[in-house]
Design a protein around this motif. Structure first.
Motif, PDB file in Angstrom:
ATOM      1  N   GLY A 101       7.487  39.384  26.881  1.00 37.37           N
ATOM      2  CA  GLY A 101       6.913  40.378  26.288  1.00 37.37           C
ATOM      3  C   GLY A 101       6.556  40.133  24.650  1.00 37.37           C
ATOM      4  O   GLY A 101       5.694  40.723  24.321  1.00 37.37           O
ATOM      5  N   VAL A 102       7.212  39.083  24.139  1.00 39.56           N
ATOM      6  CA  VAL A 102       7.158  39.001  22.714  1.00 39.56           C
ATOM      7  C   VAL A 102       6.426  37.612  22.171  1.00 39.56           C
ATOM      8  O   VAL A 102       6.734  36.568  22.868  1.00 39.56           O
ATOM      9  N   THR A 103       5.272  37.916  21.451  1.00 40.70           N
ATOM     10  CA  THR A 103       4.648  36.549  21.124  1.00 40.70           C
ATOM     11  C   THR A 103       4.850  36.539  19.339  1.00 40.70           C
ATOM     12  O   THR A 103       4.697  37.535  18.728  1.00 40.70           O
ATOM     13  N   MET A 104       5.429  35.332  19.141  1.00 38.15           N
ATOM     14  CA  MET A 104       5.572  35.184  17.701  1.00 38.15           C
ATOM     15  C   MET A 104       4.748  34.086  17.195  1.00 38.15           C
ATOM     16  O   MET A 104       4.862  32.911  17.274  1.00 38.15           O
ATOM     17  N   LEU A 105       3.973  34.454  16.000  1.00 42.68           N
ATOM     18  CA  LEU A 105       2.851  33.616  15.532  1.00 42.68           C
ATOM     19  C   LEU A 105       3.276  33.476  14.131  1.00 42.68           C
ATOM     20  O   LEU A 105       3.495  34.252  13.315  1.00 42.68           O
ATOM     21  N   VAL A 106       3.485  32.244  13.617  1.00 41.66           N
ATOM     22  CA  VAL A 106       3.748  31.649  12.373  1.00 41.66           C
ATOM     23  C   VAL A 106       2.778  30.889  11.663  1.00 41.66           C
ATOM     24  O   VAL A 106       2.404  29.913  12.403  1.00 41.66           O
ATOM     25  N   GLU A 107       2.453  31.338  10.617  1.00 39.94           N
ATOM     26  CA  GLU A 107       1.265  30.494   9.678  1.00 39.94           C
ATOM     27  C   GLU A 107       2.180  30.090   8.744  1.00 39.94           C
ATOM     28  O   GLU A 107       2.449  30.899   7.749  1.00 39.94           O
ATOM     29  N   GLY A 108       2.685  28.912   8.611  1.00 43.92           N
ATOM     30  CA  GLY A 108       3.545  28.091   7.584  1.00 43.92           C
ATOM     31  C   GLY A 108       4.288  27.304   8.265  1.00 43.92           C
ATOM     32  O   GLY A 108       3.731  26.134   8.637  1.00 43.92           O
ATOM     33  N   ASP A 109       5.668  27.303   8.299  1.00 44.59           N
ATOM     34  CA  ASP A 109       6.557  26.185   8.908  1.00 44.59           C
ATOM     35  C   ASP A 109       7.925  26.973   9.275  1.00 44.59           C
ATOM     36  O   ASP A 109       8.144  28.186   9.018  1.00 44.59           O
ATOM     37  N   ALA A 110       8.635  26.195  10.265  1.00 40.02           N
ATOM     38  CA  ALA A 110       9.728  26.825  10.948  1.00 40.02           C
ATOM     39  C   ALA A 110      10.976  25.774  10.565  1.00 40.02           C
ATOM     40  O   ALA A 110      10.951  24.579  10.162  1.00 40.02           O
ATOM     41  N   ASN A 111      12.035  26.592  10.360  1.00 36.88           N
ATOM     42  CA  ASN A 111      13.538  25.860  10.294  1.00 36.88           C
ATOM     43  C   ASN A 111      14.218  25.020  11.510  1.00 36.88           C
ATOM     44  O   ASN A 111      13.386  25.130  12.515  1.00 36.88           O
ATOM     45  N   ASP A 112      15.264  24.878  11.272  1.00 37.52           N
ATOM     46  CA  ASP A 112      16.081  23.980  12.394  1.00 37.52           C
ATOM     47  C   ASP A 112      16.405  25.314  13.282  1.00 37.52           C
ATOM     48  O   ASP A 112      16.447  26.504  13.133  1.00 37.52           O
ATOM     49  N   THR A 150      14.597  26.342  15.892  1.00 37.90           N
ATOM     50  CA  THR A 150      13.458  27.426  16.469  1.00 37.90           C
ATOM     51  C   THR A 150      13.273  27.326  17.789  1.00 37.90           C
ATOM     52  O   THR A 150      13.348  26.461  18.558  1.00 37.90           O
ATOM     53  N   GLY A 151      13.436  28.878  18.467  1.00 39.31           N
ATOM     54  CA  GLY A 151      13.420  28.984  19.805  1.00 39.31           C
ATOM     55  C   GLY A 151      14.576  28.627  20.638  1.00 39.31           C
ATOM     56  O   GLY A 151      14.417  28.289  21.933  1.00 39.31           O
ATOM     57  N   LYS A 152      15.585  28.386  20.162  1.00 38.50           N
ATOM     58  CA  LYS A 152      16.640  27.979  20.843  1.00 38.50           C
ATOM     59  C   LYS A 152      17.075  29.188  21.826  1.00 38.50           C
ATOM     60  O   LYS A 152      16.818  30.252  21.611  1.00 38.50           O
ATOM     61  N   GLY A 153      17.533  28.772  23.204  1.00 36.24           N
ATOM     62  CA  GLY A 153      17.690  29.807  24.257  1.00 36.24           C
ATOM     63  C   GLY A 153      16.479  30.733  24.470  1.00 36.24           C
ATOM     64  O   GLY A 153      16.587  31.869  25.284  1.00 36.24           O
ATOM     65  N   LEU A 154      15.222  30.282  24.185  1.00 42.32           N
ATOM     66  CA  LEU A 154      14.010  30.869  24.609  1.00 42.32           C
ATOM     67  C   LEU A 154      14.126  31.364  25.829  1.00 42.32           C
ATOM     68  O   LEU A 154      14.182  30.347  26.903  1.00 42.32           O
ATOM     69  N   CYS A 155      13.845  32.606  26.303  1.00 41.87           N
ATOM     70  CA  CYS A 155      13.832  33.023  27.670  1.00 41.87           C
ATOM     71  C   CYS A 155      12.812  34.056  27.973  1.00 41.87           C
ATOM     72  O   CYS A 155      13.060  35.111  28.641  1.00 41.87           O
ATOM     73  N   GLY A 156      11.641  33.575  27.785  1.00 40.79           N
ATOM     74  CA  GLY A 156      10.255  34.205  28.376  1.00 40.79           C
ATOM     75  C   GLY A 156       9.464  34.514  26.966  1.00 40.79           C
ATOM     76  O   GLY A 156       8.089  34.685  27.601  1.00 40.79           O
ATOM     77  N   GLY A 157       9.698  34.531  26.168  1.00 36.42           N
ATOM     78  CA  GLY A 157       9.009  34.695  24.853  1.00 36.42           C
ATOM     79  C   GLY A 157       7.766  33.589  24.601  1.00 36.42           C
ATOM     80  O   GLY A 157       7.834  32.490  25.214  1.00 36.42           O
ATOM     81  N   ILE A 185       6.306  31.235  21.348  1.00 37.02           N
ATOM     82  CA  ILE A 185       6.160  30.937  19.915  1.00 37.02           C
ATOM     83  C   ILE A 185       5.247  30.186  19.474  1.00 37.02           C
ATOM     84  O   ILE A 185       4.819  29.250  20.303  1.00 37.02           O
ATOM     85  N   VAL A 186       4.481  30.334  18.362  1.00 41.53           N
ATOM     86  CA  VAL A 186       3.303  29.506  17.877  1.00 41.53           C
ATOM     87  C   VAL A 186       3.476  29.299  16.344  1.00 41.53           C
ATOM     88  O   VAL A 186       3.607  30.208  15.909  1.00 41.53           O
ATOM     89  N   VAL A 187       3.482  27.951  16.017  1.00 36.38           N
ATOM     90  CA  VAL A 187       3.836  27.715  14.807  1.00 36.38           C
ATOM     91  C   VAL A 187       2.693  26.639  14.320  1.00 36.38           C
ATOM     92  O   VAL A 187       2.673  25.439  14.607  1.00 36.38           O
ATOM     93  N   GLY A 207       9.437  30.526  28.900  1.00 35.05           N
ATOM     94  CA  GLY A 207       8.609  30.955  27.826  1.00 35.05           C
ATOM     95  C   GLY A 207       7.653  29.717  27.646  1.00 35.05           C
ATOM     96  O   GLY A 207       7.676  28.677  28.105  1.00 35.05           O
ATOM     97  N   ARG A 208       7.118  29.828  26.465  1.00 33.81           N
ATOM     98  CA  ARG A 208       6.072  28.773  25.913  1.00 33.81           C
ATOM     99  C   ARG A 208       6.199  28.692  24.537  1.00 33.81           C
ATOM    100  O   ARG A 208       6.418  29.580  23.758  1.00 33.81           O
ATOM    101  N   ALA A 209       6.105  27.408  23.973  1.00 34.03           N
ATOM    102  CA  ALA A 209       6.047  27.263  22.595  1.00 34.03           C
ATOM    103  C   ALA A 209       5.094  26.296  22.197  1.00 34.03           C
ATOM    104  O   ALA A 209       4.763  25.126  22.858  1.00 34.03           O
ATOM    105  N   PHE A 210       4.241  26.445  21.112  1.00 36.29           N
ATOM    106  CA  PHE A 210       3.413  25.506  20.587  1.00 36.29           C
ATOM    107  C   PHE A 210       3.627  25.098  19.059  1.00 36.29           C
ATOM    108  O   PHE A 210       3.810  26.133  18.182  1.00 36.29           O
TER     109      PHE A 210
END
Length: 257
Positions: A187-198, A200-207, A209-211, A240-243
């Motif tokens: 149910g949570v979508t996280m969109l980041v315009e920039g960059d991510a650190n160490d 990211t998305g560990k234990g992702l369980c359904g949400g 993430i787009v960076v 979940g999904r991550a891009f």
């Protein structure tokens, strides 16, 4: 030790998604439970032999340590371990001779300063009535584990099912802190315009993430040749999904299922 957890070739079938290698794993959750029961029992026996009731009673008790004389050989016969087997509080010149040698106070994690507090407040329509919300915010690398407390609020009310996809959309700008999107639920979508650190998305369980890189990078910037997220992204993710538009660090998506 093989040291190949990040290469998907674990010879005992643990840190791998290869179905043939996974067949080699014969472990069961009960084995781990039994191991810790036996470990705890042996610790109690050792503590009792030392005249102590709990581990905290022997922290800093260097006087209880002795060198195993059976290990003496030509190389170690002249080795004097007295300096490191001496209680630190008995050494001369201490700045604070009354210093504690074990944990005596709770750590203040300063959760009241977490960005998630703001996100949770703005997500109330979604949390209370499943009404879609879109939240925009700046994010900095001091904002660690962003989205985790928000997901906790969702899980408390809706359990493993979470919310419908894209019920809460977070549009963030900047550089994230470590463990961005950790354990983010459905149910949570996280969109980041920039960059991510160490982490990211560990234990992702359904949400989701787009960076993507910041638009400020200019036309000459080649995303596919630049780091966009750090090490161990998606460690232990289960759903979940991550891009990521760019290069990820080492140990990407290890031990996920």
């Amino acid at each position: 030790m093989m040291r190949k957890c990040h290469l998907n070739v674990c010879p005992v079938g643990i840190a791998t998604q290869d179905p043939e290698l996974r067949k080699k794993f014969r472990g069961m959750p009960e084995h781990v439970i039994n191991f810790f029961w036996m470990l705890g029992e042996e610790v109690r026996e050792i503590l009792a032999a030392l005249g102590a009731r709990k581990v905290a009673d022997i922290v800093g008790r260097a006087d209880l340590l002795v060198f195993d004389e059976e290990l003496r050989n030509s190389k170690t016969k002249n080795l004097d371990l007295t300096p490191i087997l001496t209680n630190a509080l008995s050494l001369p010149g201490l700045i604070n001779p009354k210093a504690e040698t074990k944990n005596t106070m709770k750590q203040d994690h300063m959760l009241h300063l977490s960005l998630d507090n703001v996100l949770i407040e703005k997500s109330k329509p979604a949390l209370e009535a499943k009404k879609p919300v879109v939240i925009e915010s700046e994010i900095k690398n001091i904002n660690r584990s962003c989205g985790t407390m928000l997901s906790h609020e969702i899980s408390k009310k809706y359990g493993e099912e979470g919310l419908p996809d894209n019920t809460i959309t977070l549009k963030l700008h900047g550089s994230t802190g470590q463990s961005f999107g950790a354990f983010v639920t459905k149910g949570v979508t996280m969109l980041v315009e920039g960059d991510a650190n160490d982490g990211t998305g560990k234990g992702l369980c359904g949400g989701k993430i787009v960076v993507v890189p910041s638009k400020k990078m200019g036309q000459g910037f080649v995303a596919e040749k630049n780091i966009i997220t750090g090490n161990v992204a998606l460690y232990g993710a289960t759903a979940g999904r991550a891009f990521f538009r760019g290069v990820a660090g080492e140990r990407f998506a290890v031990r996920n299922s």
